[in-house]
Design a protein around this motif. Structure first.
Motif, PDB file in Angstrom:
ATOM      1  N   LYS A  50       0.832  -1.181   0.000  1.00 30.88           N
ATOM      2  CA  LYS A  50       0.000   0.000   0.000  1.00 30.88           C
ATOM      3  C   LYS A  50       0.874   1.240   0.000  1.00 30.88           C
ATOM      4  N   ARG A  63      -5.285  -2.442   8.522  1.00 33.53           N
ATOM      5  CA  ARG A  63      -5.340  -3.680   7.751  1.00 33.53           C
ATOM      6  C   ARG A  63      -6.333  -3.519   6.610  1.00 33.53           C
ATOM      7  N   PHE A 120      -3.397  -7.314   3.852  1.00 34.74           N
ATOM      8  CA  PHE A 120      -2.932  -6.564   2.689  1.00 34.74           C
ATOM      9  C   PHE A 120      -3.645  -7.037   1.430  1.00 34.74           C
TER      10      PHE A 120
END
Length: 430
Positions: A2, A345, A366
């Protein structure tokens, strides 16, 4: 996986810097199963001894990985479709149903019968004729058994697409739903991203950086023929097909900021759909063709909205959490799969569009790129384990989980539609 900038991650631009390992075959690992599994026995098929693969083993593997069935040991004997079975004996072994089959013409013809050992009757019988594609025929037989026992259409004979990198080369791969028979329709030394299946199952739209900027291509999987349909100034990204296969919704930066447009699938002039000062991206066409869900930060944080294809004021759909992206409609249009961030998360969530109730289905941390199976019962997505990207699936109730493992690192899956195949001819009840 991310990035700090949420919307840039949503656009998928970070793919250019992902470190992906070499390609490898995908294998299935079941990490969770349904609350109640139906015990079924699949006897070895008579006549399959000379085939390069065991069709009965493929059928058993399909049913097992669905999480809906408990496979009962059928023994080593091969039982033909014409066998006179002692159903009480099979019931005593713990099987509520049993299938027997015969293979002929080198796998080109298969006859299978399925019996209910509890009701002491035949549930179904089918004959399949093809060109000897052993795996495809086995998947079709598994679909027939699955539907007969669950009342739901099976997806074992469908295909998936995903992006992987081999050395310095990015590859768009297409494989059977079980990860086998992987093919590479296109490869490039520059990033490839955002594969999207056409409703006919024959074409895929995707983004390629091979011309040093993001351009959308449409490619025929069988012939390899392709054309650039969106190569406008700025970024061309996130294609998704209309239900009739005639148009694409996509994200363009013609005015310097990401906005949604609609384009003929063969190219042409795009029609602008959204008009905002925010980043609007990741369009998803509704199954009825009347609206498009998308990700936007117009409210201050990435959330999911819906807009009619005729334009107008978008309606916000997600309110729980400060980060919700990557919407995808279920095949019946009643729910959305998307990615929600909670406590740092990123997990797969499902939103019921009627009740507006949502549920997070995964806890891997993820997750990205959710995509529904064409029967709407399972969601395929990418996740990260040990700093390596893998594919995984979860049932829409969150109970059945699987991991599609490989030694490589894969991203951005897309589950293909149901496709036409040689129909299974019913066999008369014996």
């Amino acid at each position: 996986m991310k990035t700090v900038n949420a919307m840039r991650w949503a656009l998928g631009l970070a793919l250019a810097t992902l470190t992906l390992a070499a390609r490898a075959d995908v294998t299935i690992e079941i990490t969770g199963a349904g609350a109640r599994q139906m015990p079924v026995a699949i006897a070895n098929f008579a006549g399959e001894e000379g085939l390069k693969e065991s069709m009965s083993a493929i059928v058993r593997a399909d049913l097992e990985r669905s999480g809906r069935f408990k496979l009962v040991d059928p023994g080593t004997a091969a039982l033909p479709e014409s066998a006179a079975l002692n159903l009480n004996d099979w019931k005593g072994r713990g099987a509520d149903s049993v299938a027997v089959a015969s293979v002929s013409d080198g796998g080109a013809t298969v006859r299978l019968r399925l019996y209910d050992t509890v009701a002491q009757k035949q549930l179904g019988g089918w004959e399949l004729r093809n060109r000897g594609d052993i795996r495809r025929t086995a998947h079709q037989l598994a679909d027939q058994i699955y539907e007969a026992l669950t009342g739901e259409r099976g997806v074992f004979s469908t295909r998936i697409a995903y992006v992987v990198k081999q050395g310095k080369r990015y590859e768009l791969q297409v494989a059977d739903a079980d990860g086998a028979n992987a093919q590479t329709p296109v490869a490039s030394n520059e990033p490839i991203m955002s594969p999207s299946w056409a409703p006919d199952g024959q074409r895929i739209a995707y983004v390629s950086f091979e011309r040093k900027k993001p351009i959308i291509f449409v490619q025929n999987i069988a012939t390899g023929a392709r054309r650039a349909v969106a190569a406008f100034k700025g970024s061309n990204s996130a294609p998704t097909w209309s239900p009739d296969g005639r148009q694409l919704a996509l994200t363009l930066t013609l005015d310097g900021i990401s906005q949604l447009y609609i384009l003929d699938a063969n190219g042409g002039e795009p029609r602008r759909l959204t008009r905002s000062n925010a980043i609007d991206t990741e369009p998803a066409w509704s199954p009825d063709g009347q609206s498009i869900a998308f990700t936007s930060d117009r409210g201050g944080s990435p959330q999911i909205y819906r807009i009619p294809i005729s334009g107008g004021e978008p309606q916000r759909l997600t309110f729980e959490g400060s980060y919700n992206v990557s919407p995808r409609f279920s095949p019946d249009g009643r729910s959305l799969a998307y990615i929600r961030r909670e406590g740092g998360r990123f997990g797969v969530a499902v939103l019921d569009l009627e009740t507006r109730q949502s549920m997070v289905l995964t806890d891997s941390g993820f997750d990205e790129s959710p995509t529904f199976a064409p029967n709407g019962k399972t969601i395929l997505y990418a996740t990260e384990i040990g700093r390596r990207g893998v594919l995984a699936t979860v049932s829409v109730d969150g109970r059945i989980k699987q991991r599609l493992s490989s030694s490589g690192n894969v991203r951005e899956p897309a589950w293909g539609p149901f496709t036409s195949a040689a129909p299974a001819a019913p066999l008369p009840v014996r």
